[in-house]
Design an enzyme around this catalytic site. Structure first.
Site, PDB file in Angstrom:
ATOM      1  N   LYS A  68      -6.000  19.870  -0.528  1.00  0.00           N
ATOM      2  CA  LYS A  68      -4.699  20.496  -0.300  1.00  0.00           C
ATOM      3  C   LYS A  68      -3.658  19.693  -1.073  1.00  0.00           C
ATOM      4  O   LYS A  68      -3.631  18.462  -1.013  1.00  0.00           O
ATOM      5  CB  LYS A  68      -4.385  20.461   1.197  1.00  0.00           C
ATOM      6  CG  LYS A  68      -3.020  21.029   1.592  1.00  0.00           C
ATOM      7  CD  LYS A  68      -3.048  22.538   1.590  1.00  0.00           C
ATOM      8  CE  LYS A  68      -1.794  23.138   2.213  1.00  0.00           C
ATOM      9  NZ  LYS A  68      -1.799  23.001   3.693  1.00  0.00           N
ATOM     10  N   VAL A  69      -2.810  20.382  -1.806  1.00  0.00           N
ATOM     11  CA  VAL A  69      -1.725  19.729  -2.535  1.00  0.00           C
ATOM     12  C   VAL A  69      -0.474  20.583  -2.427  1.00  0.00           C
ATOM     13  O   VAL A  69      -0.538  21.783  -2.160  1.00  0.00           O
ATOM     14  CB  VAL A  69      -2.056  19.501  -4.032  1.00  0.00           C
ATOM     15  CG1 VAL A  69      -3.250  18.582  -4.204  1.00  0.00           C
ATOM     16  CG2 VAL A  69      -2.267  20.828  -4.764  1.00  0.00           C
ATOM     17  N   HIS A 161       6.561  20.892   8.205  1.00  0.00           N
ATOM     18  CA  HIS A 161       5.531  20.859   9.254  1.00  0.00           C
ATOM     19  C   HIS A 161       6.144  21.131  10.631  1.00  0.00           C
ATOM     20  O   HIS A 161       7.049  21.931  10.782  1.00  0.00           O
ATOM     21  CB  HIS A 161       4.774  19.533   9.220  1.00  0.00           C
ATOM     22  CG  HIS A 161       4.038  19.256   7.947  1.00  0.00           C
ATOM     23  ND1 HIS A 161       3.465  20.254   7.187  1.00  0.00           N
ATOM     24  CD2 HIS A 161       3.805  18.091   7.279  1.00  0.00           C
ATOM     25  CE1 HIS A 161       2.897  19.714   6.121  1.00  0.00           C
ATOM     26  NE2 HIS A 161       3.092  18.423   6.153  1.00  0.00           N
TER      27      HIS A 161
END
Length: 288
Positions: A68-69, A161
């Site tokens: 994941k990037v 997030h």
């Protein structure tokens, strides 16, 4: 004689790929079935759970096979990696938020310190695209930004997030929704993070990985209870309600596959970043 799970034998005898993703509920939800062998693509996985900016920096040195990037970072690593169509975070109403201790005009923070959750995050890219004149950035782990804004260490901060659900508990005010700005500016959903895989794995393997990650997402949606222990093991400071809200915000049909709409959004974001001189010229194919 002990009973032996044939699937476990198959998994442990399969070639192993290193796989990086965050401990956030959306990623553990997406990858639970894949890393625990409930879906298969002929490989087993050695997972590495790190915050997004650590994963970004690992990808810069091509440390992991699959990771994941941030979409911002993707523009810097296309010599070594390409983008998989499944497993990412892209959608509407889910962009980073710029917060401060009081209601401010976003234009008033020019020349003041602004906390960002990493140099290569999409959050940093979006803020720079929104206002190219901003330059006084302080890079902090995403989970320290709200406290830094609250105690006055910085004038404002971009949060990502689960911070989207908790910033008001720090007495902070939203002064800009960067995702909403992007959607109104372009009409496209906002690309946040995608799954990058090493080009040298070969097209057959890359397409198999795409399919397996999509199957992992499908299985998590069909049987959400299966992923719950893995999610909770890496999100012990979050309530179940915050975990569920996090998954609901960041995991959607684009996580199964970008499709034409998702791919167009990614290409537009990278194109604007290239035009602004934030990422190098894009010369390599983006997808397998």
């Amino acid at each position: 004689m002990n009973n032996v799970d044939p699937e476990q034998i198959e998994r442990t005898s399969s070639p192993i790929l290193s796989l990086g993703f965050s401990p956030c509920p959306n990623d553990t939800f997406i990858f639970d079935a894949l890393v625990h062998g409930r879906v298969s693509c002929g490989y087993a996985f050695r997972e590495r759970l790190e915050d997004v900016e650590t994963l970004n920096r690992m990808a810069l040195s091509a440390t992991l096979d699959v990771s994941k990037v941030s979409y911002h970072l993707l523009g810097h690593i296309l010599d070594d990696y390409l983008l998989l169509r499944s497993g990412g975070a892209l959608g509407r109403g889910c962009g980073p938020l710029l917060v401060a201790r009081e209601k401010l005009d976003p234009g008033s923070i020019a020349g003041k310190k602004i906390a960002l959750p990493g140099r290569y995050t999409t959050a940093a890219l979006l803020l720079r695209l929104f206002n190219p004149s901003l330059s006084e950035f302080v890079y902090l782990p995403f989970d320290r930004i709200m406290a830094a804004v609250a105690d006055g260490s910085v004038a404002a901060g971009v949060i990502i997030h689960e911070s989207r659900f908790t910033y008001q508990g720090y007495g902070l005010e939203k002064i800009l929704d960067l995702g909403q700005w992007w959607e109104e500016e372009t009409g496209h959903p906002i690309p946040l993070g995608g799954i990058a895989a090493r080009r040298d794995l070969g097209r057959e393997t890359l397409l198999a990985l795409e399919r397996a990650i999509a199957e992992s997402v499908d299985l998590a949606f069909k049987n959400p209870g299966l992923a719950r222990p893995y999610i909770r093991a890496h999100s012990q400071e979050m309530s179940d309600e915050v975990c569920d809200a996090h998954i609901g915000l960041y995991v959607n049909d684009f996580s199964r596959g970008l499709g034409e709409e998702g791919e167009a959004a990614v290409r537009l974001l990278l194109g604007r970043a290239e035009a602004a001189g934030i990422i190098p010229p894009l010369r390599e194919p983006l997808l397998a």
